[in-house]
Scaffold this motif. Structure first.
Motif, short mmCIF file in Angstrom:
data_model
loop_
_atom_site.label_atom_id
_atom_site.label_comp_id
_atom_site.label_asym_id
_atom_site.label_seq_id
_atom_site.Cartn_x
_atom_site.Cartn_y
_atom_site.Cartn_z
N LEU A 225 -21.70 -31.40 77.63
CA LEU A 225 -22.01 -30.94 78.99
C LEU A 225 -20.86 -31.20 79.97
O LEU A 225 -20.75 -30.52 80.98
CB LEU A 225 -23.30 -31.60 79.49
CG LEU A 225 -24.57 -31.21 78.71
CD1 LEU A 225 -25.78 -31.95 79.27
CD2 LEU A 225 -24.83 -29.70 78.76
N ARG A 226 -20.01 -32.19 79.66
CA ARG A 226 -18.89 -32.48 80.56
C ARG A 226 -18.00 -31.26 80.73
O ARG A 226 -17.50 -30.98 81.82
CB ARG A 226 -18.05 -33.64 80.01
CG ARG A 226 -18.79 -34.96 80.07
CD ARG A 226 -18.02 -36.03 79.35
NE ARG A 226 -17.78 -35.68 77.95
CZ ARG A 226 -17.22 -36.49 77.08
NH1 ARG A 226 -16.85 -37.70 77.43
NH2 ARG A 226 -17.04 -36.12 75.83
N MET A 227 -17.82 -30.54 79.63
CA MET A 227 -16.97 -29.36 79.63
C MET A 227 -17.54 -28.28 80.57
O MET A 227 -16.83 -27.65 81.34
CB MET A 227 -16.95 -28.86 78.17
CG MET A 227 -15.98 -27.82 77.83
SD MET A 227 -15.74 -27.73 76.02
CE MET A 227 -17.33 -27.29 75.35
N TYR A 228 -18.87 -28.10 80.49
CA TYR A 228 -19.53 -27.08 81.33
C TYR A 228 -19.52 -27.49 82.80
O TYR A 228 -19.30 -26.67 83.69
CB TYR A 228 -20.98 -26.85 80.86
CG TYR A 228 -21.02 -26.22 79.50
CD1 TYR A 228 -21.04 -24.84 79.35
CD2 TYR A 228 -20.98 -27.00 78.35
CE1 TYR A 228 -21.04 -24.25 78.09
CE2 TYR A 228 -20.97 -26.43 77.08
CZ TYR A 228 -21.00 -25.05 76.97
OH TYR A 228 -20.98 -24.47 75.73
N LEU A 229 -19.74 -28.79 83.04
CA LEU A 229 -19.78 -29.26 84.43
C LEU A 229 -18.40 -29.14 85.08
O LEU A 229 -18.28 -28.74 86.24
CB LEU A 229 -20.28 -30.71 84.49
CG LEU A 229 -21.77 -30.85 84.16
CD1 LEU A 229 -22.13 -32.30 83.84
CD2 LEU A 229 -22.62 -30.32 85.31
N ALA A 230 -17.35 -29.42 84.29
CA ALA A 230 -16.00 -29.30 84.84
C ALA A 230 -15.72 -27.84 85.17
O ALA A 230 -15.19 -27.52 86.25
CB ALA A 230 -14.99 -29.83 83.83
N SER A 231 -16.10 -26.92 84.30
CA SER A 231 -15.87 -25.49 84.57
C SER A 231 -16.69 -25.03 85.77
O SER A 231 -16.23 -24.20 86.57
CB SER A 231 -16.27 -24.65 83.37
OG SER A 231 -15.37 -24.83 82.33
N GLU A 233 -17.38 -26.50 88.36
CA GLU A 233 -16.76 -26.85 89.65
C GLU A 233 -15.92 -25.69 90.16
O GLU A 233 -15.70 -25.55 91.35
CB GLU A 233 -15.91 -28.12 89.50
CG GLU A 233 -16.80 -29.33 89.49
CD GLU A 233 -16.03 -30.63 89.42
OE1 GLU A 233 -14.82 -30.62 89.69
OE2 GLU A 233 -16.67 -31.65 89.10
N GLU A 234 -15.46 -24.86 89.24
CA GLU A 234 -14.70 -23.66 89.66
C GLU A 234 -15.49 -22.38 89.39
O GLU A 234 -14.90 -21.29 89.31
CB GLU A 234 -13.37 -23.63 88.91
CG GLU A 234 -12.50 -24.80 89.26
CD GLU A 234 -11.22 -24.81 88.45
OE1 GLU A 234 -10.64 -23.74 88.24
OE2 GLU A 234 -10.85 -25.91 88.01
N ASP A 235 -16.78 -22.51 89.20
CA ASP A 235 -17.67 -21.37 88.95
C ASP A 235 -17.28 -20.58 87.70
O ASP A 235 -17.44 -19.36 87.64
CB ASP A 235 -17.72 -20.43 90.17
CG ASP A 235 -18.28 -21.15 91.37
OD1 ASP A 235 -19.31 -21.82 91.21
OD2 ASP A 235 -17.68 -21.09 92.45
N TYR A 236 -16.79 -21.30 86.71
CA TYR A 236 -16.45 -20.69 85.43
C TYR A 236 -17.32 -21.31 84.33
O TYR A 236 -18.09 -22.24 84.56
CB TYR A 236 -14.98 -20.94 85.08
CG TYR A 236 -14.01 -19.95 85.70
CD1 TYR A 236 -14.29 -18.59 85.73
CD2 TYR A 236 -12.79 -20.38 86.21
CE1 TYR A 236 -13.38 -17.69 86.28
CE2 TYR A 236 -11.87 -19.49 86.75
CZ TYR A 236 -12.18 -18.14 86.80
OH TYR A 236 -11.29 -17.26 87.33
N THR A 237 -17.12 -20.78 83.13
CA THR A 237 -17.73 -21.39 81.94
C THR A 237 -16.60 -21.68 80.96
O THR A 237 -15.60 -20.95 80.95
CB THR A 237 -18.74 -20.43 81.28
OG1 THR A 237 -18.09 -19.18 81.04
CG2 THR A 237 -19.96 -20.20 82.15
N PRO A 238 -16.73 -22.71 80.11
CA PRO A 238 -15.62 -23.03 79.20
C PRO A 238 -15.43 -21.98 78.12
O PRO A 238 -14.32 -21.77 77.65
CB PRO A 238 -16.03 -24.38 78.60
CG PRO A 238 -17.47 -24.57 78.91
CD PRO A 238 -17.83 -23.68 80.05
N GLN A 239 -16.52 -21.35 77.69
CA GLN A 239 -16.42 -20.30 76.66
C GLN A 239 -16.83 -18.96 77.28
O GLN A 239 -17.27 -18.93 78.43
CB GLN A 239 -17.36 -20.59 75.48
CG GLN A 239 -16.82 -21.55 74.47
CD GLN A 239 -16.90 -23.01 74.92
OE1 GLN A 239 -15.92 -23.73 74.91
NE2 GLN A 239 -18.07 -23.43 75.35
N THR A 240 -16.77 -17.91 76.49
CA THR A 240 -17.23 -16.61 76.98
C THR A 240 -18.75 -16.66 77.18
O THR A 240 -19.48 -16.88 76.21
CB THR A 240 -16.90 -15.49 75.96
OG1 THR A 240 -15.55 -15.65 75.54
CG2 THR A 240 -17.12 -14.12 76.56
#
Ligand SMILES: Cc1ncc(COP(=O)(O)O)c(C=O)c1O
Length: 379
Positions: A225-231, A233-240
């Protein structure tokens, strides 16, 4: 040709306008357009969860969120408690057994809700429990657990113990609120009360859960979830992400807020009351008592022969799909979903079909009886 009336407890019907929203055409997710969509989704999703924090959206089904809650919030060797009251409580147990946790099961009879006082006694006998897991609605029995009371028991046990709730078949239909109910992590999927096709999972977390996530083990990747939360913050997602489902989500959040959350909950309770009154007028017994009944799904008991007849005749003669029982409840119940894009008129439709089916099979006159009882229950 008749259009199917989908009254299963997931997947559930999808509004025509949501299908239209999902057919706007695909677009790239590393774009300002996606960032705007993601930010606007968060604004309207948070109130549905009852949180001020960002809600992680996974491109995966509900089960992924159950596993994500475990692998992010529990470390190997931790003591955890799982409330098991049906098939989905067992699912939590199966997931936990794949990891090296010390698992304590609080068994609840299938068809009953967890009793907070009895649970308190159970919990008080255990040391250093790090997290308590439960379903909101146990879809296999149609029970709604008393979340607020259970949340209080967990909080009183130890302020650092996490209360983690699987609301896959409840959120968006039952009145659940993370802050008010003391829920540290609330997870759900897209294909039930959220009125979307399957494919998105949602994980709501508060600060207490976030601390645990940040200390968590490294043995996770897609579900980290850390990866998703970091993304986020910039309104992105880590994967497609499933962009098409995000477009649908954008629309269902509009639908929910146009109706108003309170009205959404009221409509679900109205459907539940109509259905239960109608079923009783047909001499059918709901599996769950009124005070523990979920506003999103209703299980009703009968003998094996009648269960098969009800399910088959509804499908073949009326184009209405419902679900049967699972595991020990197979052949003993049918389950009728009433969540998401479903309305009181749908309850009248299924009840009138049941009147005809049972009048014929039992050689008894039920015509008009269930409809009158349903209308009477909410007038
Ligand atoms: C309460 C509950 N939890 C978890 C799940 C699993 O969700 P999925 O099938 O989307 O993985 C379901 C599905 O019916 C459910 O009802």
């Amino acid at each position: 040709m008749q259009e199917e009336l989908l009254l299963t407890p997931g997947p559930t019907p999808i509004a025509r306008r949501t299908y239209q929203a999902m057919s706007q055409g695909i677009f790239g997710h590393r774009t300002q357009r996606f960032k705007d969509l993601s930010a606007s989704i968060q604004d309207r999703l948070k109130p549905v969860f009852g949180t001020d924090q960002d809600v992680v959206i996974l491109t995966a089904t509900g089960t992924s969120t159950l596993e994500a809650a475990m692998v992010n919030l529990v470390a190997p060797g931790d003591d955890i408690v799982i409330i098991v009251s049906g098939v989905f409580g067992e699912k939590f147990k199966i997931i936990a057994e794949r990891y090296n946790y010390k698992v304590h099961i609080y068994d609840v009879e299938w068809g009953e809700a967890a009793d907070p006082e009895a649970f308190k006694t159970f919990l008080s006998k255990l040391d250093s429990v790090q997290a308590v897991f439960t379903q909101a609605c146990e879809t296999s029995t149609s029970v709604l657990h008393p979340l607020k009371e259970l949340g209080q028991v967990v909080q009183e046990y130890d302020q650092y113990t996490l209360f983690i709730v699987d609301a896959v078949s409840a959120l968006g239909g039952a009145d659940i609120h993370m802050e008010r109910d003391g829920i540290d992590c609330l997870v759900t999927g897209s294909q039930k009360a959220l009125m979307l096709p399957p494919g998105l999972g949602f994980v709501g977390i508060n600060d207490k859960a976030l601390d645990k996530i940040n200390q968590g083990p490294e043995t996770r990747y897609y579900l980290d979830l850390r990866m998703y939360l970091a993304s986020l913050e910039e309104d992105y997602t880590p994967q497609t992400p499933a962009v098409t489902l995000y477009q649908g989500l954008d629309d269902v959040l509009d639908i929910i807020h146009e109706e108003g959350l309170e009205n959404v909950y009221k409509r679900h309770i109205k459907m539940q009351k109509m259905l239960r009154a109608g079923l009783r007028a047909l001499d059918l017994k709901p599996l769950v008592d009124d005070d523990a009944a979920s506003p999103t799904v209703t299980a009703v008991s009968s003998n094996e022969e009648e269960i098969a007849l009800i399910k088959d005749s509804l499908a073949q003669d009326y184009g209405i799909s419902i679900a049967g029982g699972q595991k020990i409840l197979a052949g003993k119940i049918v389950r009728i979903g009433h969540m998401g894009f479903m309305f009181p008129k749908d309850m009248l439709t299924i009840l009138s079909a049941l009147e005809a089916i049972l009048s014929q099979s039992r050689q008894k006159d039920y015509y008009g009886k269930a409809i009158a009882a349903a209308q009477g229950a909410v007038k």
